[in-house]
Design a protein around this motif. Structure first.
Motif: not given
Lengths: 338, 338
Positions: A121, A124, A128, A154-158, A171, A174-175, A178-180
């Protein structure tokens, strides 16, 4: 005391337990009274080697939850009574001289798995914070971006690289999935099952660094991993990369980091716990790049739930060692028995 | 210009586009030249109604990416030329008077889905920041917790309630489930498929509040949702709860929030964008509870990727409206045509 009949001989010492650190619920240690041990009222935070040696006088067990170093000298001073050092956490290498303990017949245990969620946690959250520069935008002012290039990504693009795919690294991966987010990893041993389950790719460390916008370091600090994130690794990162080190600071070479931050190869760096604050390079990093360093004081595993799990697990280990001389969570020469 | 042959008559006006906001990549608007529109060099940030009215003079299209309000008066002043207001984002209710636009025959469009990942990332980051008090522990000092009660909790152990299960609420739930967090929700319409896929339970709002350690508000601000998080909802929260409002501020009644923070019913509150900074209650919240409020300046959708998607989507909508008078992303009376 009738209970002595079924506990090991060491319990007959009527010794004490030294407990160090902060935020420890002492009631979780109550059951150790059955082993003839006296429980202190509260944990202490020994600041010097002398304080620690004094605290260990007469101690049979030592719950290490602080920032102090149980050096060879400290352990030798306690050899007459001390049977077990139960380290709260997994990164014991810089805090307990396990080789010295082994030589003295003192068992050292750790608490693997107990803090995985807490560490994940925090990690992550800090990914962010660093990637979106959240600290910079606290306050109710609408940001006046001068150009689209100033916007965070975006984190998604990193592309994220994880160094070390143990319980914590897995872990975190894994998380992130979930953000792709696209995640790859390097680990001493490949984990084909995790690769398949989470869709991760394995890369040698230099190649991993070469594709990473965000590099997450999650390995224990050992002789083998000390300064493993060095000039060669950092120079390969994508420009302005984010370095996340919520493991021990010394996994990253601080001089190499200074160089990489000067060159803006590393844009932001995150630490949980920092280099010795009396060292010149620590001061230089903080003064030169304070606004690009997010440092917390070794809090990754500091939640109520993780602390309670670690303390309960440590109590179990202490009982095992006092009763049988062994424990499944022992490390060093006593490790690997389960 | 040959291209005029296949574009609608409105394009023949040689009008301009007003673009407001920050961080907009103007090159994404280039294709609108084919519709006979002149593209400004950069977006503006109109601070007053007069500035906005001046900016809209001669404008056929208006890309709204800032914090200004396109009131009935503003829209009426532009009625001679203005055909379309393309709002960047989904929370247009406080920024564009859609009823007035409808009455004037001006189509308003929004960009649903374009910022879902960016909003989710900021929201999850702020949930962790608030729940773990990360800001409080920045710095390299080991925290001297006096008691275990002072320790923050693992997100995994918290019960999270999500108010509003649209695209954003659903993505937030999805990521929270990757943290193994217990998530329930309230939404105007139940979503049995999402409930099943993510293992969420549905509760009426009062019951949802009653079980929540963390309440995440993710609804648009409409006449129906304004101040929906009121005294009755807040008084049911578990003591010391975290309130996360990365939607529009006015979904939460600020006076009720002040009361709940005074009573420590709400421990921490997160906003992205805040109440009018000239209002007495906004000032009072900030001065009384500044250290328990995490406020950012409406940055949830401010990433390079989300902005580019929003602008591209807005450009498509402008073309559709200019060519056909309609668009699938139109709202108000023009909405729901696709």
């Amino acid at each position: 005391m009738a209970v002595r009949d079924f506990v090991g001989e060491t319990a007959a010492m009527d010794g004490t337990i030294l407990v160090t650190g902060a935020g420890i619920d002492m009631s979780l240690l109550e059951s150790l009274r059955e082993h003839g041990l006296r429980i202190p009222d509260r944990p202490i935070q020994p600041l010097t080697e002398e304080e620690l040696i004094r605290g260990l006088r007469g101690a049979v067990a030592y719950v290490h939850g602080g920032e102090e170093r149980a050096t060879a000298g400290v352990l030798a001073s306690a050899r007459e009574t001390l049977k077990v050092v139960a380290f709260l956490g997994v990164g014991y290498e810089n805090f307990v001289d396990v080789a010295a303990a082994d030589g003295l017949g003192i068992v050292v245990t750790s608490t693997p798995g107990a803090a995985t969620d807490s560490v994940t946690e925090l990690t992550i959250g800090q990914i962010i914070n660093a990637n979106r520069h959240i600290g910079q935008f606290l306050g109710d002012r609408y940001p006046g971006w001068r150009s689209p290039e100033e916007l965070p990504h975006e984190l998604r693009s990193r592309r994220v690289g994880i160094v070390g795919l143990g319980a914590n690294g897995t872990r975190i991966a894994e998380v992130l999935r979930a953000f792709h987010t696209d995640v790859a990893y390097f680990s001493r041993t490949r984990k084909p099952d995790v690769e398949e389950r989470l869709g991760l790719s394995y890369l040698p460390l230099p190649e991993l660094a070469g594709r990473s916008d965000i590099l997450v370091v999650m390995v224990p600090c050992t002789a083998e991993t000390r300064f493993m994130i060095d000039v060669d690794v950092l120079k390969r990162l994508r420009p302005g990369a984010v370095l996340i080190n919520t493991a021990r600071p010394a996994v990253v070479d601080p001089h190499a980091l200074h160089e990489a931050m000067s060159a803006e190869r590393v844009g932001m760096a995150v630490f949980d716990g920092f280099y010795d604050r009396n060292s010149e390079i620590a001061a230089k990093l903080l003064s030169d790049f304070g606004d690009r360093l997010l440092v917390t004081g070794h809090i990754a595993s500091h939640t109520r739930e993780a602390m309670d799990r670690m303390v309960s697990q440590a109590v179990g280990s202490i009982k095992n060692v006092l009763s049988t001389g062994a424990d499944e969570y022992a490390v060093g020469k006593h490790g690997g028995i389960s």
